[in-house]
Design an enzyme around this catalytic site. Structure first.
Site, short mmCIF file in Angstrom:
data_model
loop_
_atom_site.label_atom_id
_atom_site.label_comp_id
_atom_site.label_asym_id
_atom_site.label_seq_id
_atom_site.Cartn_x
_atom_site.Cartn_y
_atom_site.Cartn_z
N GLY A 91 0.83 -1.21 0.00
CA GLY A 91 0.00 0.00 0.00
C GLY A 91 0.86 1.25 0.00
N ASN B 104 1.64 3.27 -2.37
CA ASN B 104 1.40 4.29 -3.39
C ASN B 104 0.52 5.44 -2.92
OD1 ASN B 104 -0.46 1.76 -3.92
ND2 ASN B 104 -1.66 3.55 -4.53
N SER B 105 0.02 5.38 -1.67
CA SER B 105 -0.83 6.48 -1.20
C SER B 105 -0.85 6.52 0.32
CB SER B 105 -2.27 6.32 -1.73
OG SER B 105 -2.87 5.15 -1.18
N GLY B 106 -1.40 7.61 0.87
CA GLY B 106 -1.66 7.71 2.30
C GLY B 106 -0.46 7.48 3.18
N GLY C 91 1.28 4.79 3.72
CA GLY C 91 2.35 4.05 3.08
C GLY C 91 3.26 4.94 2.27
N TYR D 208 -13.65 -5.17 9.54
CA TYR D 208 -12.40 -4.41 9.64
C TYR D 208 -11.77 -4.58 11.02
CZ TYR D 208 -9.26 -0.37 9.69
OH TYR D 208 -8.16 0.45 9.80
#
Length: 304
Positions: A27, A29-31, A33, A177
């Protein structure tokens, strides 16, 4: 890894030179990460950004300046994709830090992965379980490696004992979740027990509260307004939410099996400190049950 000051006074500026170290971030590629990658690259580490979409990975690399970066296209919802990716890396790579960061959240209806697992649990736990097992040879080549798994405060949301892992008896987006995030903690504690005496440490963190792509998914106008207000009043930024992952990845002060989160009010933001474990998450019996069931479902074995 370079030593840091005590966690209560820590910030990413305390990270030392990471030249020669390699970190793989799912992950990435965004946020959180991507922010984790940005800081590690800025301190000299080589970073491998892992994610499902090669185009998004390439765009993410384009936003990072300096340093050495690679990408790994892998779908954590597909055991075949995970096996193909880890087979390539396990043969030749040395990985100092594996950051199990990717995740899905609050899927409104029950959906399944390519292998028939409930999507949230299958991605957030089983996908990372298989990925970590496949990358053990690469982690073993490091002088002192570590596995950092990103859980959430939702791990403490009263899920209790892990059962009905596929949510076949009862499904709710946030319930699934919370179950997957509790599994992240239980998995890490069990992994630490099994890795005792090896060169690999296992640590689990939670990022506090931050507005990232997970929170932005499937929001209407009122939802977006509520999130914007929460960001002002309570939630931290993705930059601050990356601090626990960054500290766990670089500090000499980590304890294998430890659970760390932000020090701020209600552990929503701030420098990382030890966090309270979800009730019963340290029970070796629960750790063994989850481990055996994860092996049964995935067909994956850890060569420890």
């Amino acid at each position: 890894m370079p030593a840091t000051r005590p966690t209560a006074h820590w910030s990413p500026t305390d990270i030392g030179d990471l030249t020669g170290r390699t970190a793989l971030i799912t992950g990435g590629n965004s946020g959180i990460g991507l922010e984790t990658a940005r800081v590690l690259v800025g301190h000299g580490a080589r970073v491998i950004l892992a994610g499902r979409d090669q185009a998004k990975l390439d765009r993410a690399v384009g936003t990072l300046s300096g340093g050495r970066m690679d990408t790994l296209a892998v779908d954590l919802g597909s055991l075949a994709s995970i096996a193909a990716a880890t087979d390539r890396l396990a043969a030749t790579e040395t990985i100092d830090v594996l950051i199990n960061n990717a995740g899905v959240m609050n899927v409104p209806e029950r959906r399944t992965t390519a292998d028939g697992f409930e999507l949230t649990f299958g991605t957030n736990h089983l996908g990372h379980f298989a990925l970590t097992a496949g990358l053990l040879p690469a982690l073993r080549r490091a002088e002192a490696a570590r596995v950092v798994t990103v859980s959430a405060m939702a791990a403490r949301w009263g899920v209790g004992r892990l059962d009905d892992l596929m949510s076949e008896q009862r499904y709710g987006g946030m319930r699934a979740y919370a179950k997957s995030k509790r599994a992240n903690v239980v998995f890490t504690r069990e992994l630490a027990r099994r890795l005792s005496g090896t060169n690999i440490a296992a640590v689990v963190v939670h990022p506090g509260s931050a507005v990232t792509n997970l929170q932005r998914q499937r929001q209407g106008v009122l939802d977006r307004a509520a999130v914007a207000l929460a960001r002002v009043l309570l939630m931290g930024s993705p930059e601050g939410a990356a601090w626990p992952s960054l500290w766990a990845s670089t500090s000499a002060d980590i304890v294998s099996g430890g659970f760390y989160g932000p020090a701020g009010r209600d552990q929503t933001a701030g420098a990382p400190i030890p966090a309270k474990l979800p009730r019963g998450a340290d029970d070796p019996a629960e750790g063994l049950r989850l481990w055996q069931e994860s092996e049964r479902l995935t067909g994956v074995r850890f060569a420890i």
